[in-house]
Design an enzyme around this catalytic site. Sequence first.
Site: not given
Ligand code: NAD
Length: 312
Positions: A233, A262, A283
Site C-alpha cells: 500500500r 488511485e 495496481h
Molecule cells: P499478511 O497479512 O500475510 O502480511 C502482512 C504482514 O505485515 C504481517 O506479518 C504484519 O504483521 C506485517 N505488518 C503490519 N504492519 C507492519 C508494520 N508497521 N511494520 C512491519 N510489519 C508490519 O498480508 P499479505 O497477504 O502478505 O499482503 C501484504 C500486503 O500486500 C497487504 O498490504 C496487501 O494489501 C497487499 N496486496 C497488494 C496486492 C496488489 O494488487 N498490489 C495484492 C494483494 C495484496
Amino acid sequence: SNQGQHKVLITDPVDQLLLKILEDGGVSVDYRPDLTREKLLSIVGDYDAVVVRSRTKIDKEVLKGAGKLKVIARAGIGLDTIDVEEAERRKIRVVYAPGASTDSVVELTLGLMVSAARRLEEAFQRTRAGKFEKITGTELHGKVLGVVGFGRIGSKVASVAKALGMKTLAYDTIDVGKVAAHVGAEVVSLQELLKQSDVISIHVGMKRGDPAVLGRMELDQVKEGVLIVNTSRAQAIDGEALLQALKTGKVGFYATDVLWNEPPRTKWEIELLNHPRVSVTPHIGAQTVEAQRRIAEATAVALLKELRSEEN
Ligand code: NAD
C-alpha cells in the site's frame, strides 16, 4: 424458492466465476463493475451484501445508508478501503480472500525489482524510440534485500530472492522467526534493515489510518541509492518525503504497484509518478487470470457461508 432471496451488489470488475458461484448458491446478483460512489450511495440500501475491490471505498457514509447490509466481501486482501470498525459496530460481517493472490503479487514484485535494477522501463522506451544504446544496471545477486512486512507475500519474496543469491533481512511487528528461519532470512530491527539493505521491498498489511512505516526519519537512514519496491500500500511510505529522497539521490529508484490516490491526484504525487527514477504499474498485483479465479472462488464461498449463517 425465491422467497427472501438475498440480493448481492458487485461494484468492481471480478472474474465471472464469482457471479456464477453466487447465482448457483441461490442469491440474486447485480453486477455493476464501474458503479460510481454517488450511485452506490443511492442504491446500497437495497442489498444484503456487497462485493468490492480496492476502487470502491466502504466508509461510514456508505454504511449509514446500508440498512439491510449483512456482509461486505472484499474480492482480494487489503481491508484498508473498508471501515471495518464501523461495520463491526453495525454487526456487518467482513470477508476477504487471503492468500489467493500471493503468487501473483510475488511475481510482480520480482518483476519490479529486476526492472528497477536494470532500468527496464527506460530501456524499452529508448529502444522503441530507435536509440539502440546500452544502459548499465546492477545485479541483484549478492545484494542485501530488506523485506518490510514478513507475511504471506513478504516471506515468499524472500525465498525467491534467496534463489537469486540475495541475502535477506526480515522486519515485522510480530514474531516471524520461524518462517524467516525456514526461508533463510535474518530477522532484524527496522533500523538495521534500513542501514544494510541495497533493495527494500514493502509488504506490510495496512489498516485505515495506520501511519507510514517509512517516514521522513526512516528514509534518512537508508543506504545511498537504495532501490525501493512497493506492492503493498502506498500509505506505507510518506510520499512527499520519498519524492525529496528521490530528488537528492538518497533513494535510487522507486518501483511501485500502488499510489496514494488511485488514479493519482495531488501535485507531488503526479511529480513522483513522472520522476525518471520511478516506475509505476496500475495496481495489477492480483490481476492475473489465475489469481482472479482463486479470489472469485474464495470470496463467493465465504460470502455464501456468511449469508447462510445469517439465516439460521
Ligand atoms: P499478511 O497479512 O500475510 O502480511 C502482512 C504482514 O505485515 C504481517 O506479518 C504484519 O504483521 C506485517 N505488518 C503490519 N504492519 C507492519 C508494520 N508497521 N511494520 C512491519 N510489519 C508490519 O498480508 P499479505 O497477504 O502478505 O499482503 C501484504 C500486503 O500486500 C497487504 O498490504 C496487501 O494489501 C497487499 N496486496 C497488494 C496486492 C496488489 O494488487 N498490489 C495484492 C494483494 C495484496
